[in-house]
Design an enzyme around this catalytic site. Structure first.
Site, mmCIF file in Angstrom:
data_model
loop_
_atom_site.group_PDB
_atom_site.id
_atom_site.type_symbol
_atom_site.label_atom_id
_atom_site.label_comp_id
_atom_site.label_asym_id
_atom_site.label_seq_id
_atom_site.Cartn_x
_atom_site.Cartn_y
_atom_site.Cartn_z
ATOM 1 N N SER A 16 0.752 -1.297 -0.062
ATOM 2 C CA SER A 16 0.042 0.012 0.007
ATOM 3 C C SER A 16 1.030 1.149 -0.106
ATOM 4 C CB SER A 16 -0.930 0.066 1.316
ATOM 5 O OG SER A 16 -0.073 0.040 2.377
ATOM 6 N N GLY A 19 3.689 2.933 -4.965
ATOM 7 C CA GLY A 19 3.296 2.152 -6.138
ATOM 8 C C GLY A 19 2.201 1.313 -6.110
ATOM 9 N N VAL A 83 2.345 -10.951 2.864
ATOM 10 C CA VAL A 83 2.488 -12.056 1.876
ATOM 11 C C VAL A 83 3.665 -13.172 2.135
ATOM 12 C CG1 VAL A 83 2.958 -12.198 -0.766
ATOM 13 C CG2 VAL A 83 1.499 -10.536 0.057
ATOM 14 N N GLU A 178 18.414 15.077 6.633
ATOM 15 C CA GLU A 178 17.151 15.802 7.389
ATOM 16 C C GLU A 178 16.965 15.327 8.684
ATOM 17 O OE1 GLU A 178 14.384 15.848 3.171
ATOM 18 O OE2 GLU A 178 14.468 13.994 4.415
ATOM 19 N N ASP A 316 10.765 0.252 -5.001
ATOM 20 C CA ASP A 316 12.056 -0.045 -4.406
ATOM 21 C C ASP A 316 12.528 -1.549 -4.270
ATOM 22 O OD1 ASP A 316 12.015 2.394 -3.589
ATOM 23 O OD2 ASP A 316 11.188 2.175 -1.612
ATOM 24 N N ALA A 327 10.104 7.988 -4.248
ATOM 25 C CA ALA A 327 8.557 7.775 -4.395
ATOM 26 C C ALA A 327 8.004 8.008 -5.887
ATOM 27 C CB ALA A 327 7.863 9.001 -3.443
ATOM 28 N N GLN A 328 8.748 8.946 -6.501
ATOM 29 C CA GLN A 328 8.433 9.267 -7.960
ATOM 30 C C GLN A 328 8.436 8.065 -8.785
ATOM 31 O OE1 GLN A 328 6.699 11.681 -9.560
ATOM 32 N NE2 GLN A 328 6.248 12.870 -7.973
#
Length: 457
Positions: A16, A19, A83, A178, A316, A327-328
């Protein structure tokens, strides 16, 4: 139990994350039935996990419930489950949750199971240096950081107090930078007036990386600028230093000459690498696909497995054209896989090979400081920080999440406060306690309650 075989084309989506979620949403009104299987009940906006770990945002603001996001998608069923196996020959997915085993058949499969922290063969480091890949990780790190100041306030031994006030972050990529920047903000802005026996401004923050650059993917100029900004924040940047040992009171680094240095630190955060989901190994064995060094499966140009055009592997856990694990890439591949399935069902030609359109990359250093690559443009400082704010608000799921996030940012960045400073004992000890219990990963609650410790705590 066996799920009922759908009459229409059945698409199973595993994961979830970006992707999986984007693929499921893209299949809306595609005249297919979709089953999304995930080991969590939420969609995680992973780029902001470090803000949960440092008390700026709550977990709910970056992790809305998957069922809520997809509640208007009538053709999508959401199943909770880890899974445990994919049978390519039988076209089934096996998953487990709370002792319940589910077998789900598929016509098309989209595997977006993500990645976990990589300790490069030193998995024992995880006990003392948690990664930052999940809500559990972020809450544990928050507990460790804030509790370190509490213990430093109590400590009478100056040497032990220095250990509590030393924080090490391993990995000088976006997450590590960060994280280090926000620990500095905590120490030098938020907590300054809160303690009587310690001066939080004397906090020592060490950023360690085995490579020779900070934010190497951003280019030489921005990398050098980021390193300079980190040093202005009082952060020690140790480059060309490989971590060779971690324990509950320190980490040890080794330079290229083999010389070792022990850094006393009670709090260590791991942001140095990722590895693909273990499902990649199973898929590779069954399909003959190759694996790369990061335990990611090498896919065809259309993101499918060799010999299995009905199985897409995205995000990933896949390897294609050296695309980064961001993420993109996952978002675009999720849409691509969904569109490819739609085209097949409509009898249209297969789409062109997947091509990642790089919309740029960004990383914050601290309040009002960031770096950004957008095409040929390079930004640093306040302008990059504003761009970072705008982009992240845009991609947050849900209007409510966007509003509350902006309000929390105003409190933290314009003022000094952080609303999420609650820590609990469970945050600090739960992960290690679970490791000490002799229970399977899919244990039901009753099994956990009756479990006996493997060893003394």
């Amino acid at each position: 139990m066996d799920t009922k075989i759908a009459q229409r084309h059945h698409v199973v989506v595993i994961g979830s994350g970006f992707g999986g979620l984007f693929a499921a949403k893209r299949l809306r009104r595609a005249n297919v039935d979709v089953t999304l299987i995930s080991k969590t009940t939420h969609h995680l906006f992973q780029p902001l996990l470090y803000q949960v770990a440092t008390g700026i945002l709550s977990e709910g603001e970056i992790a809305p419930a998957t069922r809520e996001i997809l509640r208007r998608h009538r053709d999508v069923q959401v199943l909770l489950g880890e899974v445990t196996g994919i049978d390519l020959a039988a076209r089934t997915v096996a998953s487990q949750a709370g002792g319940v085993v589910t077998t789900t058949p598929y016509d098309s499969l989209i595997v977006a199971a993500g990645a976990s922290s990589s300790y490069f063969g030193n998995d024992e480091f995880a006990t003392f240096a948690p990664g930052l890949k999940s809500i559990d990780d972020a809450l544990e790190i928050r507990g460790r950081i804030l509790s370190a100041y509490e213990f430093a306030e109590l400590e009478q031994d100056p040497k032990a107090r220095e250990e509590w006030l030393t924080f090490a972050v391993v990995g000088a990529g976006a997450t590590g930078v960060e994280m280090a920047g926000q620990i500095s903000e905590l120490a030098r802005r938020t907590l300054v007036k809160d303690y009587r026996s310690i001066d939080t401004r004397k906090t020592r923050i060490v950023l360690v990386d085995a490579l020779d650059t900070v934010l190497g993917a951003f280019g030489t100029k921005l990398s050098a600028g980021a390193a300079s900004q980190l040093e202005k924040l009082g952060i020690e940047v140790w480059l060309d230093e490989k971590v060779v040992a971690v324990d509950d009171r320190s980490l040890t680094v080794e330079d290229r000459t083999g010389a070792r240095v022990r850094i006393p630190a009670r709090t260590v955060v791991w942001a140095a690498g990722v590895k693909g989901s273990p499902l990649a190994n199973s898929l590779a064995e069954q399909s003959g696909a190759e694996m790369d060094r990061g335990n990611r499966i090498k896919v065809q140009p259309d993101c499918t497995l060799p010999g299995h055009p009905e199985v897409f592997v995205i995000g990933d856990m896949m390897s294609l054209n050296d695309y980064p694990g961001v993420a993109q890439v996952a978002m675009q591949q999720g849409k691509y896989a969904a569109d490819a399935i739609r085209r097949r069902l409509r009898g249209k030609p297969a789409p062109k090979p997947f091509h990642y359109f790089d919309k740029g990359s960004m990383a914050t250093i601290s309040r009002f400081r960031a770096v950004a690559n957008i095409g040929k443009l390079r930004f640093g400082g306040f302008i990059a920080w504003l761009l970072w704010l705008a982009i992240h608000v845009l991609y947050l799921v849900g209007f409510k999440n966007r509003v509350t996030t902006v309000l929390h940012w105003a409190v933290s960045f314009i003022g000094r406060g952080r609303s999420q400073r609650i820590t609990t004992s469970q945050q600090l000890v739960a992960r290690n306690a679970v490791q000490q219990l002799d229970v399977p990963d899919d244990a039901a609650p009753a099994q956990v309650e009756n479990a006996e410790p493997v060893r003394s705590a």
